[in-house]
Design a protein around this motif. Sequence first.
Motif, PDB file in Angstrom:
ATOM      1  N   ALA A  60       0.822  -1.218   0.000  1.00  0.00           N
ATOM      2  CA  ALA A  60       0.000   0.000   0.000  1.00  0.00           C
ATOM      3  C   ALA A  60       0.853   1.264   0.000  1.00  0.00           C
ATOM      4  O   ALA A  60       0.388   2.329  -0.401  1.00  0.00           O
ATOM      5  N   CYS A  61       2.093   1.155   0.389  1.00  0.00           N
ATOM      6  CA  CYS A  61       2.991   2.306   0.483  1.00  0.00           C
ATOM      7  C   CYS A  61       3.896   2.468  -0.739  1.00  0.00           C
ATOM      8  O   CYS A  61       4.827   3.272  -0.720  1.00  0.00           O
ATOM      9  N   GLY A 109     -10.406   1.113  -1.739  1.00  0.00           N
ATOM     10  CA  GLY A 109      -9.467   2.107  -2.238  1.00  0.00           C
ATOM     11  C   GLY A 109      -8.184   2.248  -1.456  1.00  0.00           C
ATOM     12  O   GLY A 109      -7.266   2.928  -1.902  1.00  0.00           O
ATOM     13  N   TYR A 110      -8.073   1.608  -0.306  1.00  0.00           N
ATOM     14  CA  TYR A 110      -6.883   1.788   0.516  1.00  0.00           C
ATOM     15  C   TYR A 110      -5.617   1.314  -0.187  1.00  0.00           C
ATOM     16  O   TYR A 110      -4.591   1.980  -0.155  1.00  0.00           O
ATOM     17  N   CYS A 111      -5.678   0.192  -0.868  1.00  0.00           N
ATOM     18  CA  CYS A 111      -4.498  -0.376  -1.527  1.00  0.00           C
ATOM     19  C   CYS A 111      -4.309   0.148  -2.942  1.00  0.00           C
ATOM     20  O   CYS A 111      -3.281  -0.115  -3.566  1.00  0.00           O
ATOM     21  N   THR A 112      -5.292   0.872  -3.456  1.00  0.00           N
ATOM     22  CA  THR A 112      -5.306   1.248  -4.868  1.00  0.00           C
ATOM     23  C   THR A 112      -4.055   2.002  -5.296  1.00  0.00           C
ATOM     24  O   THR A 112      -3.471   1.702  -6.335  1.00  0.00           O
ATOM     25  N   ASN A 141       1.723  -6.881  -4.025  1.00  0.00           N
ATOM     26  CA  ASN A 141       0.690  -6.047  -3.411  1.00  0.00           C
ATOM     27  C   ASN A 141      -0.465  -6.941  -2.966  1.00  0.00           C
ATOM     28  O   ASN A 141      -0.778  -7.930  -3.621  1.00  0.00           O
ATOM     29  N   ILE A 142      -1.097  -6.542  -1.878  1.00  0.00           N
ATOM     30  CA  ILE A 142      -2.211  -7.315  -1.328  1.00  0.00           C
ATOM     31  C   ILE A 142      -3.447  -6.436  -1.240  1.00  0.00           C
ATOM     32  O   ILE A 142      -3.385  -5.286  -0.798  1.00  0.00           O
ATOM     33  N   CYS A 143      -4.585  -7.006  -1.638  1.00  0.00           N
ATOM     34  CA  CYS A 143      -5.886  -6.353  -1.466  1.00  0.00           C
ATOM     35  C   CYS A 143      -6.815  -7.356  -0.802  1.00  0.00           C
ATOM     36  O   CYS A 143      -6.936  -8.489  -1.277  1.00  0.00           O
TER      37      CYS A 143
END
Length: 172
Positions: A60-61, A109-112, A141-143
């Motif tokens: 996410a970063c 939307g947090y990981c977008t 990446n993880i969602c």
Amino acid sequence: MNVLESASSNSNAIYPLELEVNGERRWLWVRAAETLLHTLRDHLGLTGCKPGCENGDCGACTVILNGLPMKSCLMLAVEADGQRITTIEGLKHSPVQEQFVLKQAFQCGYCTSGFIMNGHGLLSAHPDADPETIRLWLESNICRCTSYEEIHGAIMAALAANKEGGPATGGS
């Protein structure tokens, strides 16, 4: 002695830092132990990179560092001294962003932003990526909200649009 070398001797000391963020030179002071993630968010107000796991698992970063995706939670700010960084705020209508909207490749939307930055890096590094390369890149990446199919589709469509040299538009 550069900033990184001097910072290794005292993690509580404050050090000057020069970054190129989204095409703009920025000067600031940071603690030696401060991550790039928190420097971008807390000092520069660039909150698009998100603190998820803060141990490099979720992505996410993710930012672009000198042209390649980097998890900003894994990097000390002093390590980025003099480097070129692009955050989600620095992308303007990129093919990946446009396809994420068109393909509805997001839920909460947090990981977008991390997925978009990783996808943008993929387009730059592998403009002819095949589906397996895309899948491998997306593994970083993880969602927790989606099935990844929409995300994969958005990246594929952005690659196709990039190859055609035109804007990333519609289609399924």
